[in-house]
Write an enzyme that holds these catalytic residues in place. Structure first.
Site, PDB file in Angstrom:
ATOM      1  CG  HIS A 164      -2.134  -0.870   1.047  1.00  0.00           C
ATOM      2  ND1 HIS A 164      -3.410  -0.375   0.966  1.00  0.00           N
ATOM      3  CD2 HIS A 164      -2.240  -2.209   0.906  1.00  0.00           C
ATOM      4  CE1 HIS A 164      -4.261  -1.374   0.808  1.00  0.00           C
ATOM      5  NE2 HIS A 164      -3.573  -2.498   0.767  1.00  0.00           N
TER       6      HIS A 164
ATOM      7  CE1 TYR B 151      -5.708   3.522  11.000  1.00  0.00           C
ATOM      8  CE2 TYR B 151      -5.267   3.599   8.645  1.00  0.00           C
ATOM      9  CZ  TYR B 151      -5.025   3.061   9.888  1.00  0.00           C
ATOM     10  OH  TYR B 151      -4.101   2.053  10.031  1.00  0.00           O
TER      11      TYR B 151
ATOM     12  N   PRO C   5      -3.962  -0.736  18.255  1.00  0.00           N
ATOM     13  CG  PRO C   5      -5.820  -1.877  17.433  1.00  0.00           C
ATOM     14  CD  PRO C   5      -5.224  -1.353  18.705  1.00  0.00           C
TER      15      PRO C   5
ATOM     16  CE  LYS D 260       4.587   2.996  13.861  1.00  0.00           C
ATOM     17  NZ  LYS D 260       4.901   2.624  12.505  1.00  0.00           N
TER      18      LYS D 260
ATOM     19  CE1 TYR E 278      -1.178   3.668   9.579  1.00  0.00           C
ATOM     20  CE2 TYR E 278       0.097   2.647   7.827  1.00  0.00           C
ATOM     21  CZ  TYR E 278      -1.053   2.700   8.612  1.00  0.00           C
ATOM     22  OH  TYR E 278      -2.054   1.767   8.424  1.00  0.00           O
TER      23      TYR E 278
END
Length: 404
Positions: free
Chosen positions: A79, A214, A306, A310, A398
């Site tokens: 991604h 998100y 979550p 990580k 991220y």
């Protein structure tokens, strides 16, 4: 002196045969460092325990470069960003453009399958269905793991012992190794409990979007993720005491949809739901991550919510740092890197805790949140998405920092 048939002598004893323990075992064996892995669960149980996995670029590189099966490249889903959605509008972040990095969706149980196969291929000593009963002599040069073989047909009264130079606790968030130390002098636990959880589903459906979404909404957070072309993973914020049996497929889809609704009329692609679970949220860190000749890695030493993806990546980073320290110890005799392991690993751990807490606070709505708090979170999302510097901070965090 004769060695009892129940006693094994090795260099590194590892408690825990999940991805972290197996990766460390794999890396050590490649350097000729003998090790034994002791794991309570059987292979099939771990293989079929479905857990999401978003691997940082460095984690993928570690697997591939160390000679683990390359399925992460062929079956993993690379991604190039995520989509932050708030006020009903989408704000895509392109990671290659921002920080020249990507992430790969690859389920944790598939990471386990690859590592377990590599250990089997290379003749690794991995003892499944072995219940640890004690870890002793941790402050000596010969720590010991004692366990019972609980496989079918084994004699559960026989206690086996693994004697080693270094003992590693890679046995997850309920770590026997960590609990064995307890609150020894100089040890401290840091933790917070979050007032919400994730209601997670696996569904037979096509992808709803090319990247993960998100979503911050007035009704609470939602994550629209993927697993494959035909199976998807999705979550929505819920009460930690929520009962999955109270939720029909129709009710779940209705709740997920209202959390991503917006002027663009975005619609989820739906299908039969075949797995439902509630995932509690907490942050935890044990300091230090070592005790004498025992070293903790992964969830045995720390857990994160979550939201920031990580968990497994932190475990792999711990393993990388500890492997380099062990390699130095056995090649030079110096304990310098071993003695510095906890301090080195904790720097990254606390960075990840900060990022995960920030992402969680920004995207979720606390049950007791007042209008100011809700508006402040939206202002933060606007600030992040409206500037390149803000986008780069999120993208760098991220996709991950160097392992050491």
């Amino acid at each position: 002196m004769a060695v009892s048939p129940q006693t094994t002598r090795t260099q590194v004893g590892i408690v825990g045969g999940g991805p972290a323990g197996l990766l460390l075992s794999h890396l050590l064996s490649k350097q000729g460092i003998a090790n034994v892995v002791v794991e309570l669960r059987d292979h099939e149980t771990i293989k079929n325990t479905h857990r999401a996995g978003i691997l940082e670029q460095q984690a993928v590189k570690t697997l591939v470069d160390s000679g683990v099966d390359g399925r992460v490249l062929t079956d993993g889903d690379e991604h190039e960003g995520i989509d932050l959605r708030f006020n009903g509008e989408s704000h895509p972040l392109n990671f290659p453009d921002l920080v020249d990095a990507t992430v790969t969706l690859y389920a944790q149980n598939q990471v386990f399958v690859d590592l377990a196969e590599a250990r089997k291929r290379d003749g690794g000593d991995v003892r499944y269905e072995s219940e640890v009963t004690d870890v002793v002599d941790l402050q000596t040069d010969t720590p010991k793991i004692r366990y019972r073989d609980v496989s079918e047909g084994a004699d559960p009264t026989v206690v086996h012992e693994v004697q080693c130079d270094i003992l590693v606790g890679a046995d997850g968030s309920r770590s026997f190794c960590r609990r064995a130390v307890g609150q020894a002098e100089g040890h401290r636990d840091f933790r917070i409990e979050y007032p919400f959880a994730w209601f997670g589903i696996l569904t037979e459906a096509p992808k709803s979007a090319p990247e993960l979404i998100y979503a911050n909404s007035p009704h609470g957070f939602a994550l629209i993720s993927q697993r494959s072309e035909t199976v998807q993973r999705m979550y929505f914020q819920c009460n930690p005491s929520e009962n999955v049996e109270d939720w029909s497929d129709d009710r779940i889809w209705s709740e997920l949809q209202r959390r991503v609704d917006g002027p663009d009329a975005f619609q989820l692609k739906t299908g039969p739901i075949f797995d439902k679970s509630v995932l509690g949220f907490r942050s935890f860190v044990r300091e230090p991550m070592s005790h004498g000749s025992m070293f903790l890695v992964g969830d045995a030493a720390h857990t994160v919510p979550p939201t920031g993806a990580k968990g497994l990546n932190l475990a792999f980073a711990d393993v990388t740092v500890l492997f380099e320290a062990l390699d130095s110890f056995y090649s030079t005799g110096s304990r310098e890197l071993l003695d510095g392991y906890a301090e080195t690993a904790l720097k990254r751990v606390w960075k990840a805790q900060s990022f995960s807490y920030w992402m969680t606070s920004m995207l979720h709505t606390r049950p007791d949140a007042d209008p100011f708090e809700t508006k402040r979170a939206l202002g933060e999302l606007e600030n992040i998405t409206s500037t390149r510097f803000g986008q780069q901070y999120l993208a760098e965090s991220y996709t991950g920092w160097p392992h050491s």
